[in-house]
Design a protein around this motif. Structure first.
Motif, PDB file in Angstrom:
ATOM      1  N   THR A   1       0.661  -1.141  -0.092  1.00  0.00           N
ATOM      2  CA  THR A   1      -0.176   0.113   0.022  1.00  0.00           C
ATOM      3  C   THR A   1       0.815   1.308  -0.033  1.00  0.00           C
ATOM      4  O   THR A   1       0.643   2.263  -0.699  1.00  0.00           O
ATOM      5  CB  THR A   1      -0.818  -0.044   1.355  1.00  0.00           C
ATOM      6  OG1 THR A   1      -1.653  -1.032   1.099  1.00  0.00           O
ATOM      7  CG2 THR A   1      -1.895   1.137   1.196  1.00  0.00           C
ATOM      8  N   TYR A   2       1.997   1.216   0.854  1.00  0.00           N
ATOM      9  CA  TYR A   2       2.938   2.535   0.945  1.00  0.00           C
ATOM     10  C   TYR A   2       3.251   2.779  -0.518  1.00  0.00           C
ATOM     11  O   TYR A   2       3.265   3.912  -1.098  1.00  0.00           O
ATOM     12  CB  TYR A   2       4.039   2.168   1.838  1.00  0.00           C
ATOM     13  CG  TYR A   2       4.942   3.157   2.070  1.00  0.00           C
ATOM     14  CD1 TYR A   2       4.909   4.319   2.550  1.00  0.00           C
ATOM     15  CD2 TYR A   2       6.395   2.846   1.271  1.00  0.00           C
ATOM     16  CE1 TYR A   2       5.649   5.238   2.588  1.00  0.00           C
ATOM     17  CE2 TYR A   2       7.260   3.876   1.355  1.00  0.00           C
ATOM     18  CZ  TYR A   2       6.978   4.996   2.065  1.00  0.00           C
ATOM     19  OH  TYR A   2       7.872   6.123   2.027  1.00  0.00           O
ATOM     20  N   TYR A   3       3.882   1.807  -1.172  1.00  0.00           N
ATOM     21  CA  TYR A   3       4.472   1.976  -2.481  1.00  0.00           C
ATOM     22  C   TYR A   3       3.707   2.086  -3.718  1.00  0.00           C
ATOM     23  O   TYR A   3       3.891   3.041  -4.525  1.00  0.00           O
ATOM     24  CB  TYR A   3       5.341   0.608  -2.891  1.00  0.00           C
ATOM     25  CG  TYR A   3       6.770   0.737  -2.113  1.00  0.00           C
ATOM     26  CD1 TYR A   3       7.680   1.867  -2.582  1.00  0.00           C
ATOM     27  CD2 TYR A   3       7.094  -0.300  -1.255  1.00  0.00           C
ATOM     28  CE1 TYR A   3       8.757   1.604  -1.535  1.00  0.00           C
ATOM     29  CE2 TYR A   3       8.153  -0.310  -0.441  1.00  0.00           C
ATOM     30  CZ  TYR A   3       9.007   0.838  -0.852  1.00  0.00           C
ATOM     31  OH  TYR A   3      10.104   0.999   0.053  1.00  0.00           O
ATOM     32  N   ILE A   4       2.340   2.061  -3.367  1.00  0.00           N
ATOM     33  CA  ILE A   4       1.160   2.197  -4.546  1.00  0.00           C
ATOM     34  C   ILE A   4       0.974   3.625  -4.251  1.00  0.00           C
ATOM     35  O   ILE A   4       0.763   4.433  -5.377  1.00  0.00           O
ATOM     36  CB  ILE A   4      -0.047   1.345  -4.142  1.00  0.00           C
ATOM     37  CG1 ILE A   4       0.239  -0.230  -4.566  1.00  0.00           C
ATOM     38  CG2 ILE A   4      -1.447   1.964  -4.972  1.00  0.00           C
ATOM     39  CD1 ILE A   4      -1.080  -1.129  -4.329  1.00  0.00           C
ATOM     40  N   ILE A   5       0.808   4.005  -3.052  1.00  0.00           N
ATOM     41  CA  ILE A   5       0.647   5.635  -2.828  1.00  0.00           C
ATOM     42  C   ILE A   5       1.912   6.513  -3.126  1.00  0.00           C
ATOM     43  O   ILE A   5       1.485   7.490  -3.796  1.00  0.00           O
ATOM     44  CB  ILE A   5       0.158   5.796  -1.350  1.00  0.00           C
ATOM     45  CG1 ILE A   5      -1.302   5.220  -0.925  1.00  0.00           C
ATOM     46  CG2 ILE A   5       0.264   7.254  -0.977  1.00  0.00           C
ATOM     47  CD1 ILE A   5      -1.388   4.979   0.486  1.00  0.00           C
ATOM     48  N   ARG A   6       3.131   5.861  -3.009  1.00  0.00           N
ATOM     49  CA  ARG A   6       4.144   6.582  -3.457  1.00  0.00           C
ATOM     50  C   ARG A   6       4.363   6.882  -5.023  1.00  0.00           C
ATOM     51  O   ARG A   6       4.540   7.864  -5.362  1.00  0.00           O
ATOM     52  CB  ARG A   6       5.449   5.929  -2.954  1.00  0.00           C
ATOM     53  CG  ARG A   6       5.589   6.451  -1.602  1.00  0.00           C
ATOM     54  CD  ARG A   6       6.952   6.300  -1.102  1.00  0.00           C
ATOM     55  NE  ARG A   6       8.124   6.981  -1.942  1.00  0.00           N
ATOM     56  CZ  ARG A   6       9.027   7.074  -1.648  1.00  0.00           C
ATOM     57  NH1 ARG A   6       9.831   6.829  -0.445  1.00  0.00           N
ATOM     58  NH2 ARG A   6       9.978   7.625  -2.431  1.00  0.00           N
ATOM     59  N   SER A   7       3.682   5.571  -5.698  1.00  0.00           N
ATOM     60  CA  SER A   7       4.055   5.729  -7.001  1.00  0.00           C
ATOM     61  C   SER A   7       2.872   6.619  -7.715  1.00  0.00           C
ATOM     62  O   SER A   7       2.991   7.039  -8.892  1.00  0.00           O
ATOM     63  CB  SER A   7       3.597   4.196  -7.557  1.00  0.00           C
ATOM     64  OG  SER A   7       2.289   3.767  -7.340  1.00  0.00           O
ATOM     65  N   MET A   8       2.082   6.983  -6.836  1.00  0.00           N
ATOM     66  CA  MET A   8       0.803   7.694  -7.390  1.00  0.00           C
ATOM     67  C   MET A   8       1.482   9.236  -7.403  1.00  0.00           C
ATOM     68  O   MET A   8       0.866  10.112  -7.896  1.00  0.00           O
ATOM     69  CB  MET A   8      -0.451   7.785  -6.639  1.00  0.00           C
ATOM     70  CG  MET A   8      -1.290   6.449  -6.843  1.00  0.00           C
ATOM     71  SD  MET A   8      -2.649   6.247  -6.023  1.00  0.00           S
ATOM     72  CE  MET A   8      -3.805   7.609  -6.696  1.00  0.00           C
ATOM     73  N   ALA A   9       2.460   9.759  -6.662  1.00  0.00           N
ATOM     74  CA  ALA A   9       2.995  10.627  -6.856  1.00  0.00           C
ATOM     75  C   ALA A   9       3.836  11.100  -8.080  1.00  0.00           C
ATOM     76  O   ALA A   9       3.981  12.127  -8.418  1.00  0.00           O
ATOM     77  CB  ALA A   9       4.047  10.984  -5.513  1.00  0.00           C
ATOM     78  N   THR A  10       4.394   9.854  -8.575  1.00  0.00           N
ATOM     79  CA  THR A  10       4.951   9.977  -9.743  1.00  0.00           C
ATOM     80  C   THR A  10       4.144  10.036 -10.779  1.00  0.00           C
ATOM     81  O   THR A  10       4.192  10.534 -12.162  1.00  0.00           O
ATOM     82  CB  THR A  10       6.056   8.999  -9.732  1.00  0.00           C
ATOM     83  OG1 THR A  10       6.906   9.099  -8.852  1.00  0.00           O
ATOM     84  CG2 THR A  10       6.973   9.137 -10.987  1.00  0.00           C
ATOM     85  N   PHE A  11       3.280   8.811 -10.792  1.00  0.00           N
ATOM     86  CA  PHE A  11       2.558   8.485 -12.201  1.00  0.00           C
ATOM     87  C   PHE A  11       0.790   8.745 -11.865  1.00  0.00           C
ATOM     88  O   PHE A  11       0.431   8.890 -10.742  1.00  0.00           O
ATOM     89  CB  PHE A  11       2.316   7.031 -12.387  1.00  0.00           C
ATOM     90  CG  PHE A  11       3.850   6.610 -12.791  1.00  0.00           C
ATOM     91  CD1 PHE A  11       4.449   6.835 -13.878  1.00  0.00           C
ATOM     92  CD2 PHE A  11       4.590   5.807 -11.791  1.00  0.00           C
ATOM     93  CE1 PHE A  11       5.703   6.182 -14.110  1.00  0.00           C
ATOM     94  CE2 PHE A  11       5.746   5.337 -11.948  1.00  0.00           C
ATOM     95  CZ  PHE A  11       6.555   5.697 -13.227  1.00  0.00           C
ATOM     96  N   GLU A  12       0.179   9.046 -12.971  1.00  0.00           N
ATOM     97  CA  GLU A  12      -1.403   9.384 -12.573  1.00  0.00           C
ATOM     98  C   GLU A  12      -2.034   7.885 -12.466  1.00  0.00           C
ATOM     99  O   GLU A  12      -1.386   6.635 -12.527  1.00  0.00           O
ATOM    100  CB  GLU A  12      -1.918   9.614 -14.038  1.00  0.00           C
ATOM    101  CG  GLU A  12      -1.406  10.924 -14.555  1.00  0.00           C
ATOM    102  CD  GLU A  12      -2.271  11.093 -15.835  1.00  0.00           C
ATOM    103  OE1 GLU A  12      -3.446  10.833 -16.133  1.00  0.00           O
ATOM    104  OE2 GLU A  12      -1.340  12.021 -16.671  1.00  0.00           O
ATOM    105  N   SER A  13      -3.072   8.038 -11.458  1.00  0.00           N
ATOM    106  CA  SER A  13      -3.684   6.790 -11.016  1.00  0.00           C
ATOM    107  C   SER A  13      -4.386   5.794 -12.279  1.00  0.00           C
ATOM    108  O   SER A  13      -4.439   4.714 -12.194  1.00  0.00           O
ATOM    109  CB  SER A  13      -4.960   7.168  -9.962  1.00  0.00           C
ATOM    110  OG  SER A  13      -5.870   8.126 -10.888  1.00  0.00           O
ATOM    111  N   ALA A  14      -4.528   6.543 -13.369  1.00  0.00           N
ATOM    112  CA  ALA A  14      -5.233   5.806 -14.381  1.00  0.00           C
ATOM    113  C   ALA A  14      -3.810   4.724 -15.027  1.00  0.00           C
ATOM    114  O   ALA A  14      -4.046   3.832 -15.660  1.00  0.00           O
ATOM    115  CB  ALA A  14      -5.330   6.817 -15.504  1.00  0.00           C
ATOM    116  N   VAL A  15      -2.808   4.953 -14.633  1.00  0.00           N
ATOM    117  CA  VAL A  15      -1.647   4.105 -15.041  1.00  0.00           C
ATOM    118  C   VAL A  15      -1.423   3.253 -13.858  1.00  0.00           C
ATOM    119  O   VAL A  15      -1.167   2.050 -14.129  1.00  0.00           O
ATOM    120  CB  VAL A  15      -0.385   4.767 -15.480  1.00  0.00           C
ATOM    121  CG1 VAL A  15       0.860   4.193 -15.352  1.00  0.00           C
ATOM    122  CG2 VAL A  15      -0.345   5.689 -16.460  1.00  0.00           C
TER     123      VAL A  15
END
Length: 82
Positions: free
Chosen positions: A22-36
């Motif tokens: 969950t932590y890394y999913i949230i962090r990845s959303m800072a870089t990529f759009e949620s649609a990705v």
């Protein structure tokens, strides 16, 4: 009892893995759009679960299963590099 101790250790490991994912999913959303992010995560979970079942538990996969795995990996690559 020893059984309860083992169960608690398993739950602790599972909880840490869930928190980490969950932590890394949230962090990845800072870089990529949620649609990705969300399609990659969802397809990745299904594909990884299938491959773990095949290699770890010796499950039999039909040709249509392999086609599905290949299509899901292709979808992840297309979404990630689009």
């Amino acid at each position: 009892t020893p059984r309860q101790g083992r169960r608690q250790r398993q739950m602790c490991i599972r909880d840490r893995l869930n928190f980490g994912s969950t932590y890394y999913i949230i962090r990845s959303m800072a870089t990529f759009e949620s649609a990705v992010v969300f399609p990659i995560v969802n397809v990745g979970i299904v594909s990884l679960s299938t491959l773990i079942g095949y290699f770890a538990f010796k499950e039999k996969l039909t040709p249509i299963n392999w086609i599905g795995i290949c299509l899901s990996l292709t979808a992840i690559l297309l979404i990630a590099y689009a």
